[in-house]
Design an enzyme around this catalytic site. Structure first.
Site, PDB file in Angstrom:
ATOM      1  N   GLU A   1       0.833  -1.276  -0.126  1.00 52.13           N
ATOM      2  CA  GLU A   1       0.066  -0.092  -0.133  1.00 52.13           C
ATOM      3  C   GLU A   1       0.909   1.463  -0.070  1.00 52.13           C
ATOM      4  OE1 GLU A   1      -2.287  -3.394   1.192  1.00 52.13           O
ATOM      5  OE2 GLU A   1      -0.583  -2.539   2.450  1.00 52.13           O
TER       6      GLU A   1
ATOM      7  N   ILE B   1       9.828  -9.736   4.477  1.00 47.56           N
ATOM      8  CA  ILE B   1      10.568 -10.838   4.856  1.00 47.56           C
ATOM      9  C   ILE B   1      10.088 -12.039   4.082  1.00 47.56           C
ATOM     10  CG2 ILE B   1      11.410 -12.072   6.723  1.00 47.56           C
ATOM     11  CD1 ILE B   1      10.833  -9.431   8.546  1.00 47.56           C
TER      12      ILE B   1
ATOM     13  N   THR C   1       6.182 -18.829   0.966  1.00 48.10           N
ATOM     14  CA  THR C   1       5.582 -18.912  -0.387  1.00 48.10           C
ATOM     15  C   THR C   1       6.485 -17.837  -1.110  1.00 48.10           C
ATOM     16  OG1 THR C   1       3.984 -17.479   0.042  1.00 48.10           O
ATOM     17  CG2 THR C   1       3.451 -19.938   0.241  1.00 48.10           C
TER      18      THR C   1
ATOM     19  N   HIS D   1       4.754 -15.056  -2.075  1.00 49.20           N
ATOM     20  CA  HIS D   1       4.321 -13.774  -1.925  1.00 49.20           C
ATOM     21  C   HIS D   1       5.042 -12.781  -1.605  1.00 49.20           C
ATOM     22  CE1 HIS D   1       0.769 -11.087  -0.388  1.00 49.20           C
ATOM     23  NE2 HIS D   1       1.743 -10.953   0.641  1.00 49.20           N
TER      24      HIS D   1
ATOM     25  N   PHE E   1      13.002   4.653  -1.765  1.00 50.00           N
ATOM     26  CA  PHE E   1      12.699   3.460  -1.302  1.00 50.00           C
ATOM     27  C   PHE E   1      13.361   2.917   0.022  1.00 50.00           C
ATOM     28  CE2 PHE E   1      13.332  -1.335  -1.938  1.00 50.00           C
ATOM     29  CZ  PHE E   1      11.923  -1.373  -2.346  1.00 50.00           C
TER      30      PHE E   1
END
Length: 155
Positions: free
Chosen positions: A58, A82, A86, A88, A113
């Site tokens: 977000e 982290i 999976t 993700h 960033f």
């Protein structure tokens, strides 16, 4: 030959920090480092605004909204992604990275960033203020340098 460089003098700058609540053990430390970096380099405490978002995915939207407001000289995005069991984390990190880069390119406001991506919690802790320094502090100095560089480029 003209050489353009930013400075680390933050007086007069207005900075927004957007922070992910996910992995808040880490992101709170990144936020502390970023605030410390800004204050040490002369940014006034009342010129620092903080917005919280649910997760690193977000970050780009809120960074974009703040950049469009024309109230800030730079935006700092802080998060911690982290690795899990999976893939993700790869999707979240890629979306955050790409989205944050697009904020700078679309608005002309530097969006730094400050999202750390690690294999485990130990690496994240190291990058949030122990062995590997504090990436929030580093993001703060980058924000000041980019904001002052753009001021010079804009004359």
């Amino acid at each position: 030959m003209t050489i353009y460089e930013g400075t680390y003098i933050g007086s007069g700058l207005r900075i927004a920090i957007v922070v992910s609540r996910w992995n808040d053990l880490i992101t709170n430390r990144l936020l502390e480092g970023a605030r410390d970096g800004l204050l040490r380099h002369g940014v006034a405490a009342d010129h620092i605004d903080i917005a919280w978002v649910p997760g690193s995915f977000e970050l780009p939207l809120v960074c974009h909204r703040l950049a469009e407001s024309s109230r800030y000289d730079a935006i700092i995005a802080l998060g911690a992604v982290i690795r899990g069991a999976t893939t993700h984390h790869e999707h979240v990190a890629a979306a955050a990275s790409s989205g944050i880069a697009q904020v700078s390119l679309q608005t002309g406001v530097p969006c730094i960033f400050g999202v750390i991506t690690t294999d485990n919690i130990e690496q994240a802790i190291e990058r949030a203020g122990t062995k590997a320094g504090n990436k929030g502090f580093e993001a703060a100095t980058a924000a000041i340098e980019m904001a002052t560089l753009l001021q010079r480029l804009n004359g």
